[in-house]
Structure formats: structure tokens, C-alpha cells
Motif scaffolding. Structure first.
Motif, PDB file in Angstrom:
ATOM      1  N   ASN A  55       0.823  -1.210   0.000  1.00  0.00           N
ATOM      2  CA  ASN A  55       0.000   0.000   0.000  1.00  0.00           C
ATOM      3  C   ASN A  55       0.854   1.255   0.000  1.00  0.00           C
ATOM      4  OD1 ASN A  55      -2.350  -1.504   0.013  1.00  0.00           O
ATOM      5  ND2 ASN A  55      -2.614  -1.422   2.228  1.00  0.00           N
ATOM      6  N   GLY A  56       1.948   1.222   0.755  1.00  0.00           N
ATOM      7  CA  GLY A  56       2.847   2.365   0.774  1.00  0.00           C
ATOM      8  C   GLY A  56       3.491   2.600  -0.582  1.00  0.00           C
ATOM      9  N   VAL A  57       3.952   1.531  -1.205  1.00  0.00           N
ATOM     10  CA  VAL A  57       4.602   1.648  -2.511  1.00  0.00           C
ATOM     11  C   VAL A  57       3.631   2.173  -3.561  1.00  0.00           C
ATOM     12  CG1 VAL A  57       5.654   0.322  -4.404  1.00  0.00           C
ATOM     13  CG2 VAL A  57       6.384  -0.069  -2.044  1.00  0.00           C
ATOM     14  N   GLU A  58       2.392   1.721  -3.523  1.00  0.00           N
ATOM     15  CA  GLU A  58       1.396   2.207  -4.481  1.00  0.00           C
ATOM     16  C   GLU A  58       1.247   3.725  -4.400  1.00  0.00           C
ATOM     17  OE1 GLU A  58      -2.276   0.193  -3.936  1.00  0.00           O
ATOM     18  OE2 GLU A  58      -1.514  -1.740  -4.648  1.00  0.00           O
ATOM     19  N   ASN A  59       1.180   4.251  -3.203  1.00  0.00           N
ATOM     20  CA  ASN A  59       1.027   5.700  -3.047  1.00  0.00           C
ATOM     21  C   ASN A  59       2.311   6.452  -3.400  1.00  0.00           C
ATOM     22  OD1 ASN A  59      -1.662   5.836  -2.383  1.00  0.00           O
ATOM     23  ND2 ASN A  59      -1.324   5.683  -0.182  1.00  0.00           N
ATOM     24  N   ILE A  60       3.450   5.892  -3.051  1.00  0.00           N
ATOM     25  CA  ILE A  60       4.712   6.546  -3.387  1.00  0.00           C
ATOM     26  C   ILE A  60       4.910   6.596  -4.897  1.00  0.00           C
ATOM     27  CG2 ILE A  60       7.233   6.305  -3.232  1.00  0.00           C
ATOM     28  CD1 ILE A  60       6.725   5.200  -0.354  1.00  0.00           C
ATOM     29  N   ALA A  61       4.500   5.543  -5.591  1.00  0.00           N
ATOM     30  CA  ALA A  61       4.625   5.528  -7.049  1.00  0.00           C
ATOM     31  C   ALA A  61       3.858   6.686  -7.684  1.00  0.00           C
ATOM     32  CB  ALA A  61       4.133   4.194  -7.603  1.00  0.00           C
ATOM     33  N   LYS A  62       2.775   7.094  -7.064  1.00  0.00           N
ATOM     34  CA  LYS A  62       1.969   8.193  -7.596  1.00  0.00           C
ATOM     35  C   LYS A  62       2.636   9.548  -7.413  1.00  0.00           C
ATOM     36  CE  LYS A  62      -2.260   5.640  -6.478  1.00  0.00           C
ATOM     37  NZ  LYS A  62      -3.429   5.568  -5.553  1.00  0.00           N
ATOM     38  N   MET A  63       3.645   9.624  -6.557  1.00  0.00           N
ATOM     39  CA  MET A  63       4.330  10.897  -6.306  1.00  0.00           C
ATOM     40  C   MET A  63       5.238  11.311  -7.457  1.00  0.00           C
ATOM     41  SD  MET A  63       5.432  10.321  -2.315  1.00  0.00           S
ATOM     42  CE  MET A  63       6.414  11.839  -2.263  1.00  0.00           C
ATOM     43  N   GLY A  64       5.631  10.358  -8.284  1.00  0.00           N
ATOM     44  CA  GLY A  64       6.510  10.677  -9.398  1.00  0.00           C
ATOM     45  C   GLY A  64       7.981  10.661  -9.069  1.00  0.00           C
ATOM     46  N   VAL A  65       8.345  10.145  -7.881  1.00  0.00           N
ATOM     47  CA  VAL A  65       9.763  10.073  -7.537  1.00  0.00           C
ATOM     48  C   VAL A  65      10.426   8.986  -8.376  1.00  0.00           C
ATOM     49  CG1 VAL A  65       9.358  10.918  -5.194  1.00  0.00           C
ATOM     50  CG2 VAL A  65       9.433   8.450  -5.614  1.00  0.00           C
ATOM     51  N   THR A  66      11.751   9.043  -8.474  1.00  0.00           N
ATOM     52  CA  THR A  66      12.491   8.126  -9.339  1.00  0.00           C
ATOM     53  C   THR A  66      12.874   6.835  -8.633  1.00  0.00           C
ATOM     54  OG1 THR A  66      13.392  10.003 -10.562  1.00  0.00           O
ATOM     55  CG2 THR A  66      14.550   7.907 -10.802  1.00  0.00           C
ATOM     56  N   MET A  67      13.324   6.943  -7.387  1.00  0.00           N
ATOM     57  CA  MET A  67      13.810   5.776  -6.653  1.00  0.00           C
ATOM     58  C   MET A  67      13.229   5.732  -5.241  1.00  0.00           C
ATOM     59  SD  MET A  67      17.872   5.726  -7.680  1.00  0.00           S
ATOM     60  CE  MET A  67      18.428   5.001  -9.230  1.00  0.00           C
ATOM     61  N   LEU A  68      13.052   4.515  -4.731  1.00  0.00           N
ATOM     62  CA  LEU A  68      12.554   4.288  -3.381  1.00  0.00           C
ATOM     63  C   LEU A  68      13.312   3.120  -2.777  1.00  0.00           C
ATOM     64  CD1 LEU A  68      10.402   4.537  -1.037  1.00  0.00           C
ATOM     65  CD2 LEU A  68       9.074   2.838  -2.331  1.00  0.00           C
ATOM     66  N   THR A  69      13.738   3.266  -1.515  1.00  0.00           N
ATOM     67  CA  THR A  69      14.445   2.172  -0.845  1.00  0.00           C
ATOM     68  C   THR A  69      13.531   1.374   0.068  1.00  0.00           C
ATOM     69  OG1 THR A  69      15.141   3.683   0.920  1.00  0.00           O
ATOM     70  CG2 THR A  69      16.712   3.259  -0.872  1.00  0.00           C
ATOM     71  N   LEU A  70      13.830   0.076   0.144  1.00  0.00           N
ATOM     72  CA  LEU A  70      13.261  -0.768   1.187  1.00  0.00           C
ATOM     73  C   LEU A  70      14.317  -1.776   1.596  1.00  0.00           C
ATOM     74  CD1 LEU A  70      10.991  -3.497  -0.318  1.00  0.00           C
ATOM     75  CD2 LEU A  70      11.629  -1.570  -1.726  1.00  0.00           C
ATOM     76  N   HIS A  71      14.189  -2.287   2.809  1.00  0.00           N
ATOM     77  CA  HIS A  71      15.155  -3.271   3.277  1.00  0.00           C
ATOM     78  C   HIS A  71      14.994  -4.564   2.479  1.00  0.00           C
ATOM     79  CE1 HIS A  71      17.158  -1.257   6.564  1.00  0.00           C
ATOM     80  NE2 HIS A  71      16.009  -0.767   6.965  1.00  0.00           N
ATOM     81  N   ALA A  72      16.116  -5.216   2.211  1.00  0.00           N
ATOM     82  CA  ALA A  72      16.147  -6.343   1.278  1.00  0.00           C
ATOM     83  C   ALA A  72      15.678  -7.646   1.919  1.00  0.00           C
ATOM     84  CB  ALA A  72      17.553  -6.499   0.707  1.00  0.00           C
ATOM     85  N   TYR A  73      14.455  -7.643   2.418  1.00  0.00           N
ATOM     86  CA  TYR A  73      13.844  -8.867   2.918  1.00  0.00           C
ATOM     87  C   TYR A  73      12.968  -9.418   1.790  1.00  0.00           C
ATOM     88  CZ  TYR A  73      15.381  -7.969   7.693  1.00  0.00           C
ATOM     89  OH  TYR A  73      16.145  -7.781   8.820  1.00  0.00           O
ATOM     90  N   PRO A  74      13.116 -10.697   1.427  1.00  0.00           N
ATOM     91  CA  PRO A  74      12.453 -11.214   0.229  1.00  0.00           C
ATOM     92  C   PRO A  74      10.947 -10.980   0.163  1.00  0.00           C
ATOM     93  CG  PRO A  74      14.126 -12.754   0.943  1.00  0.00           C
ATOM     94  CD  PRO A  74      14.061 -11.684   2.000  1.00  0.00           C
ATOM     95  N   LYS A  75      10.220 -11.234   1.229  1.00  0.00           N
ATOM     96  CA  LYS A  75       8.775 -11.043   1.182  1.00  0.00           C
ATOM     97  C   LYS A  75       8.417  -9.576   0.932  1.00  0.00           C
ATOM     98  CE  LYS A  75       6.209 -12.896   4.408  1.00  0.00           C
ATOM     99  NZ  LYS A  75       5.089 -13.398   3.585  1.00  0.00           N
ATOM    100  N   ALA A  76       9.103  -8.673   1.602  1.00  0.00           N
ATOM    101  CA  ALA A  76       8.826  -7.248   1.400  1.00  0.00           C
ATOM    102  C   ALA A  76       9.157  -6.824  -0.027  1.00  0.00           C
ATOM    103  CB  ALA A  76       9.626  -6.418   2.408  1.00  0.00           C
ATOM    104  N   MET A  77      10.274  -7.331  -0.554  1.00  0.00           N
ATOM    105  CA  MET A  77      10.650  -6.973  -1.924  1.00  0.00           C
ATOM    106  C   MET A  77       9.623  -7.477  -2.926  1.00  0.00           C
ATOM    107  SD  MET A  77      14.836  -7.251  -2.120  1.00  0.00           S
ATOM    108  CE  MET A  77      14.985  -8.966  -1.594  1.00  0.00           C
ATOM    109  N   ARG A  78       9.181  -8.693  -2.767  1.00  0.00           N
ATOM    110  CA  ARG A  78       8.185  -9.230  -3.708  1.00  0.00           C
ATOM    111  C   ARG A  78       6.884  -8.435  -3.661  1.00  0.00           C
ATOM    112  NH1 ARG A  78      10.523 -14.309  -1.967  1.00  0.00           N
ATOM    113  NH2 ARG A  78       8.896 -14.559  -0.382  1.00  0.00           N
ATOM    114  N   ALA A  79       6.458  -8.056  -2.468  1.00  0.00           N
ATOM    115  CA  ALA A  79       5.236  -7.264  -2.333  1.00  0.00           C
ATOM    116  C   ALA A  79       5.404  -5.896  -2.993  1.00  0.00           C
ATOM    117  CB  ALA A  79       4.874  -7.097  -0.861  1.00  0.00           C
ATOM    118  N   ALA A  80       6.558  -5.289  -2.814  1.00  0.00           N
ATOM    119  CA  ALA A  80       6.819  -3.970  -3.383  1.00  0.00           C
ATOM    120  C   ALA A  80       6.855  -4.020  -4.903  1.00  0.00           C
ATOM    121  CB  ALA A  80       8.132  -3.420  -2.835  1.00  0.00           C
ATOM    122  N   VAL A  81       7.521  -5.028  -5.450  1.00  0.00           N
ATOM    123  CA  VAL A  81       7.616  -5.162  -6.907  1.00  0.00           C
ATOM    124  C   VAL A  81       6.230  -5.311  -7.524  1.00  0.00           C
ATOM    125  CG1 VAL A  81       8.400  -6.707  -8.752  1.00  0.00           C
ATOM    126  CG2 VAL A  81       9.970  -6.057  -6.927  1.00  0.00           C
TER     127      VAL A  81
END
Length: 230
Positions: free
Chosen positions: A73-99
Motif C-alpha cells: 500500500n505504501g509503494v502504491e502511493n509513493i509511485a503516484k508521487m513521481g519520484v524516481t527511486m525508493l528504498t526498502l530493506h532487502a527482505y524477500p517477502k517485502a521486496m516481492r510485495a513492493a515489486v
């Protein structure tokens, strides 16, 4: 990309007014800015939107980590901001959800492997069995498998990470220190030229620019050093 597309200036600055002054001072010399915790909590997210409107690129350094639904949900809203890059900690489940959440957008998701302020004793204290290098490489493999857009690691690991992820992913390196500058609280550092040679695609530079007596001149010197090896 030329050096200007690869240099990300960290706006680790206390107030929006000071950040606005810094952006104005740097002018057209810099086109890419990082906004992290310090600025985010005093209006930095709206400032990020303003920078995007002004044609700047923004690296939003939020290092997200939570349950899958919250991350998505956070990534969906951040994507709407138009920023170029976003960091998240490299935990596999979190990464898959973000992608999954970022699909269809231009947002480049970056996996934070091991903070450049940490060394092996720090990881041992935190309960990890891996040394920093081994853990970075393991997380790079997991980020590649998850479909992330890039990796955040120290420049010391850039070459090894590049061998894992190939040419298609960004390798973003903080802890960049021009020759002769103080490392501060960073423990795994490298000069701009050496980082580019090692395989870094983007360099994050904060204090050596924003704390300099002449920030624009400091940025120009770093850009010239980067361009000399591109």
C-alpha cells in the motif's frame, strides 16, 4: 548516463527552508536529490513533490519494511508521487510485495543490503551470522530474484554485486567520500572515481557537498571526478 544523472545529493538537512536554499545554491549543477528521514518528517514528502514538478529526480530513502500488505500500500502511493527511486530493506517477502505494487509505474525500487555505517562487529551484535560482504551478496541475489530495480550497497561491494545483477540493475552507493574528506560515521567508504570504476551506477553524496563552504564547487569537483572515468 553522464555524471550529472548519476550523482544524488543527500539533502540531510534539518528544515525545508534550508533544503530549498541548498537546491537553489546548487542550481542546474545537480539534478538528483535524496530525501531521507530527517527531511521527510518536517515536510520533506511535499518537498519531494515540488522537486519533481521542477524537473528534478528524487531518491526517496524510506527503507520500508513491514508486513506485505502495508509495504504494498505504501509503494502504491509513493509511485503516484513521481519520484524516481525508493528504498526498502532487502527482505524477500517485502521486496516481492513492493515489486508487485510498483508494476506499471516508473518507480525504481532499491534493495538496501547492509548499511555503510555497519561493519562485521555491528552485524554480529545485531544477530547476523554473515560478514557484511557475504550478506550483501546474498541479498543482491534475492533482490535480483524478486525483480527489484537496483541495489544499495557500499562501493566496496559494487564490483561483486555487479557480477551478480548484471548491467540491468542500478547499483547505488552511499558512503562516498572525496579524497581527503572525513569518513564521519561511515565505515565502508570509497572515492567517487573508484566507486564508478567498481561498477556503481549512482553515487549518493551528502555531507561532503551540503556541509562544504562552497556546495556548488564541491558538487562540480565530484562531477568532474566522476566524468573523468565514465
Amino acid at each position: 548516463m553522464n555524471a550529472r544523472d548519476r550523482l544524488i545529493v543527500g539533502l540531510d538537512i534539518p528544515t525545508i527552508a534550508q533544503a530549498e536554499t541548498m537546491v537553489s545554491t546548487l542550481g542546474e549543477t545537480v539534478s538528483f536529490y535524496k530525501i531521507g528521514y530527517q527531511l521527510a518528517f518536517v515536510g520533506g514528502l511535499e518537498f519531494a513533490r515540488d522537486l519533481v514538478k521542477d524537473g528534478k529526480q528524487v531518491f526517496l530513502d524510506m527503507k520500508l519494511l513491514d508486513i506485505d500488505n502495508t509495504v504494498a500500500n505504501g509503494v502504491e502511493n509513493i509511485a503516484k508521487m513521481g519520484v524516481t527511486m525508493l528504498t526498502l530493506h532487502a527482505y524477500p517477502k517485502a521486496m516481492r510485495a513492493a515489486v508487485q505494487a510498483a508494476k506499471g509505474s516508473d518507480l525504481c525500487l532499491l534493495a538496501v543490503t547492509v548499511l555503510t555505517s555497519m561493519d562485521e562487529p555491528d552485524l554480529i551484535e545485531a544477530g547476523y551470522d554473515h560478514d557484511p560482504h557475504s550478506l550483501v551478496l546474498r541479498r543482491a541475489e534475492q533482490a535480483l530474484a524478486a525483480g527489484m530495480g537496483g541495489i544499495v550497497c557500499s562501493a566496496e561491494e559494487s564490483a561483486a554485486v555487479r557480477n551478480i545483477v548484471g548491467s540491468g540493475m542500478a547499483v547505488v552507493t552511499p558512503g562516498i567520500r572525496p579524497a581527503g574528506s572525513e569518513a564521519g560515521d561511515q565505515k565502508r567508504v570509497m572515492t567517487p572515481a573508484d566507486a564508478i570504476r567498481a561498477g556503481s551506477s549512482h553515487l549518493v553524496v551528502g555531507r561532503p557537498i551540503v556541509k562544504a563552504a562552497d556546495p556548488k564547487a564541491a558538487a562540480e569537483a565530484i562531477l568532474a571526478e566522476m566524468q573523468s572515468v565514465l
